[in-house]
Every structure is written in structure tokens, then in C-alpha cells.
Design a protein around this motif. Structure first.
Motif, PDB file in Angstrom:
ATOM      1  N   ASP A   1       0.846  -1.190   0.000  1.00 42.12           N
ATOM      2  CA  ASP A   1       0.000   0.000   0.000  1.00 42.12           C
ATOM      3  C   ASP A   1       0.885   1.244   0.000  1.00 42.12           C
ATOM      4  O   ASP A   1       1.542   1.545   0.983  1.00 42.12           O
ATOM      5  N   GLU A   2       0.896   1.953  -1.130  1.00 42.84           N
ATOM      6  CA  GLU A   2       1.744   3.137  -1.296  1.00 42.84           C
ATOM      7  C   GLU A   2       1.376   4.250  -0.313  1.00 42.84           C
ATOM      8  O   GLU A   2       2.214   5.045   0.089  1.00 42.84           O
ATOM      9  N   SER A   3       0.123   4.291   0.098  1.00 44.50           N
ATOM     10  CA  SER A   3      -0.332   5.388   0.954  1.00 44.50           C
ATOM     11  C   SER A   3      -0.104   5.120   2.442  1.00 44.50           C
ATOM     12  O   SER A   3      -0.385   5.983   3.270  1.00 44.50           O
TER      13      SER A   3
ATOM     14  N   SER B   1       1.226   5.019   6.070  1.00 43.57           N
ATOM     15  CA  SER B   1       2.086   5.963   6.780  1.00 43.57           C
ATOM     16  C   SER B   1       2.085   5.629   8.262  1.00 43.57           C
ATOM     17  O   SER B   1       1.208   4.938   8.761  1.00 43.57           O
TER      18      SER B   1
ATOM     19  N   SER C   1       6.619   7.306   5.692  1.00 45.48           N
ATOM     20  CA  SER C   1       5.790   6.836   4.591  1.00 45.48           C
ATOM     21  C   SER C   1       6.577   5.810   3.796  1.00 45.48           C
ATOM     22  O   SER C   1       7.806   5.742   3.878  1.00 45.48           O
ATOM     23  N   ARG C   2       5.844   5.024   3.038  1.00 42.04           N
ATOM     24  CA  ARG C   2       6.492   3.987   2.241  1.00 42.04           C
ATOM     25  C   ARG C   2       7.294   4.656   1.121  1.00 42.04           C
ATOM     26  O   ARG C   2       6.787   5.537   0.433  1.00 42.04           O
TER      27      ARG C   2
ATOM     28  N   SER D   1       8.897   5.246  -2.395  1.00 39.80           N
ATOM     29  CA  SER D   1       8.499   4.896  -3.756  1.00 39.80           C
ATOM     30  C   SER D   1       9.254   5.789  -4.731  1.00 39.80           C
ATOM     31  O   SER D   1       9.799   6.824  -4.357  1.00 39.80           O
TER      32      SER D   1
ATOM     33  N   VAL E   1       7.034   0.779  -5.495  1.00 37.16           N
ATOM     34  CA  VAL E   1       6.896   0.954  -4.054  1.00 37.16           C
ATOM     35  C   VAL E   1       7.878   0.005  -3.364  1.00 37.16           C
ATOM     36  O   VAL E   1       7.935  -1.178  -3.684  1.00 37.16           O
TER      37      VAL E   1
ATOM     38  N   GLU F   1       3.602  -2.702   8.247  1.00 37.26           N
ATOM     39  CA  GLU F   1       3.318  -1.537   9.109  1.00 37.26           C
ATOM     40  C   GLU F   1       3.437  -1.867  10.592  1.00 37.26           C
ATOM     41  O   GLU F   1       3.925  -1.053  11.373  1.00 37.26           O
TER      42      GLU F   1
END
Length: 145
Positions: free
Chosen positions: A3-5, A7, A16-17, A19, A29, A48
């Protein structure tokens, strides 16, 4: 796909991840979280929950900054010296080498990437990295590019 979003709030900002967007627009990512700062902080996991658990390790490591910074710069000098370094050489490295990135791993090991601020110790494009074990003991020193 991660999940790129995703945090993770922290005392040092929001992790944050990582990318990167390629020339053709594709987003890659990475399986790690980071937050920009001085130094840049990275949690080397894509999970996470694991990343959240690493925040306590990061906090404990940063609380001892003066100790590990000197241990790191001394280790670099010792590793790349042909003979026992002088106190002046150790002090010069301590003044010239600065932590640029700290990476915390799920096994509680930490790697500190150092920047040669004066450009006298390492060729451009190369930097020393000091790898600490889970007890903050220097395990090895490498040069990266």
C-alpha cells in the motif's frame, strides 16, 4: 503490492512507504518506510506493524547519539587505517563524518550511513556505513556507492 499510501506517525515526522516514479510513469513501491530529516530515518520493513514496533528501537538508538556517532567515526578510521590511528585522526574524522541516514532492521540491527562533509576521506559517490548489532556494538564497516 504494498500500500503506497501507508504511513506511520512518529516523533520525527510521518514515516511513509518509499516509492519512485519511473520515466514511463510506473510507480515502484519499496518494502520500507522512511522520513526525511537530518539524518534521514528508515525502517527496513514493508509491514506496518513491524515498522511501528521498530520506533522504540529507533528512539533508544537516537537517545545515545553522541556515543554511537563517535563509535561509528572511530570504527571507520580504524577499518581504513594501515596502522593504529592517532587521536588527532580520530578527532578529525569525528568532525568530518556526519550521519546522513539511519536504517533500523527488524532484528534490531542499525546501519548508519555517513557523509564525508569535507570530501577528503572518501571518493565522490562513496560513503562509509557502520553496521551496529542489536546491542549497539559495531559489527562491521563497509563502503557503499
Amino acid at each position: 503490492m504494498p500500500d503506497e499510501s501507508a504511513s506511520l506517525p512518529s516523533p520525527w515526522g510521518v514515516f511513509s512507504r518509499d516509492s519512485v516514479r519511473s520515466i514511463d510513469g510506473e510507480i515502484r513501491v519499496f518494502e520500507r518506510f522512511s522520513v526525511a530529516g537530518d539524518p534521514h530515518l528508515t525502517l527496513e520493513t514493508g509491514d506496518e506493524r513491524v515498522a511501528a514496533g521498530l520506533l522504540a528501537r529507533l528512539e533508544a538508538f537516537l537517545a545515545r547519539r553522541a556515543l554511537w556517532e563517535r563509535a561509528a567515526t572511530d570504527a571507520v578510521v580504524v577499518e581504513f587505517s594501515a596502522e593504529d590511528p592517532t587521536q588527532d585522526e580520530l578527532d578529525e574524522a569525528a568532525a568530518d563524518l556526519r550521519a546522513e541516514q539511519i536504517v533500523v532492521f527488524p532484528d534490531a540491527a542499525v546501519t548508519v550511513h555517513l557523509n564525508d562533509t569535507c570530501g577528503q576521506h572518501f571518493l565522490d559517490g562513496y560513503w562509509p556505513a557502520v553496521h551496529f548489532d542489536s546491542h549497539d556494538v559495531v559489527a562491521k564497516v563497509t563502503v557503499e556507492s
